[in-house]
Design an enzyme around this catalytic site. Structure first.
Site, PDB file in Angstrom:
ATOM      1  CG  LEU A  47       8.078  42.339  19.643  1.00 20.82           C
ATOM      2  CD1 LEU A  47       9.251  41.460  20.100  1.00 20.82           C
ATOM      3  CD2 LEU A  47       6.705  42.184  20.475  1.00 20.82           C
ATOM      4  CG  ASP A  48       6.710  49.138  21.189  1.00 15.97           C
ATOM      5  OD1 ASP A  48       5.976  49.070  20.267  1.00 15.97           O
ATOM      6  OD2 ASP A  48       6.143  49.135  22.456  1.00 15.97           O
TER       7      ASP A  48
END
Ligand code: URA
Length: 238
Positions: free
Chosen positions: A105-106
């Site tokens: 995930l960012d």
């Protein structure tokens, strides 16, 4: 059923090198069923084993399967550069036994992140051929319109992607919130799809993977839990 020597057990659970684990045992830091064990050669059945180290209880696990409620400003990378890594949110032994995120995930994305030290599980979960849906809720800068929803469902063209990418399911949740279900996991996919459709993602949360819902785990942000066999079943294709 399988038996392992006490030093091997500790090492496999991420408590350090074999030599270090032998020292922990020799000085009396390890106990099992209320009894301090000082012989590192002692063979113990690992199935269902619960032992204490520094008065903390640990259950022997051949592999660990974890759900983390990822907060913003943590990186999924193994060598984080601008923010702390997600591994810093887990007990120290997990890093030593090579627990890693399943996909990424960012740093600014929050929500459900799976982590494990089981290579086969990580590979299977990451495989695009398995078609495991991932559900995201994006907060958008501009209002969510019916046109935005139909563009995302119809497919949008991203730079360096040969074919347009489409959401499996997409629905407006509120004026500035949209739920997007994807089966692929391309780089910045949700943000890039929203940008390609003429909007902008200001916040992103992953709420579900397969049939495993973050809400059902009741994990506050930054907290984690082990996944049991029933929960792992929710991650398999229907
Ligand atoms: N899509 C994104 O743009 N970012 C994520 O972190 C996950 C999916």
């Amino acid at each position: 059923m399988s038996k392992l020597s006490l030093d091997r057990i500790l090492q496999s659970q991420g408590f350090g090198t074999r030599k270090w684990c032998r020292e922990l045992i020799a000085v009396g830091d390890v106990s099992f069923a209320g009894e301090v064990l000082t012989d590192h050669r002692m063979e113990i059945e690992t199935d269902g084993l619960v032992f204490s180290l520094f008065d903390e209880q640990w259950r022997y696990r051949e592999h660990v399967y974890i759900a983390l409620h990822k907060p913003a400003n943590y990186e999924c990378s193994r060598k984080p550069s601008h923010h702390p890594g997600v591994l810093s949110l887990l007990p120290e032994p997990f890093a030593l036994r090579d627990v890693q995120p399943v996909g990424r995930l960012d740093h600014d994305t929050t929500g459900l992140l799976l982590m494990s030290d089981d290579g086969a599980f990580i590979h299977a979960q990451s495989s695009p051929r398995r078609h495991i849906p991932k559900i995201y809720v994006a907060t958008t800068q501009d209002p969510v319109t019916p046109e935005l929803v139909s563009q995302l469902l119809g497919g949008v063209k991203l730079h360096d992607e040969p074919a347009p990418l489409a959401a499996e399911i997409c629905r407006r949740l509120s004026a500035h919130e949209i739920e997007i279900v994807l089966e692929q996991g391309k780089y910045h996919q949700v943000k890039r799809m929203l940008a390609a459709a003429g909007n902008h993602c200001v916040a992103l949360r992953r709420t579900q993977i397969g049939r495993l819902e973050l809400a059902a785990l009741e994990l506050p942000e930054g907290e984690w839990c082990y996944l049991d066999a029933q929960e792992l079943m929710l991650l398999t294709p229907e």
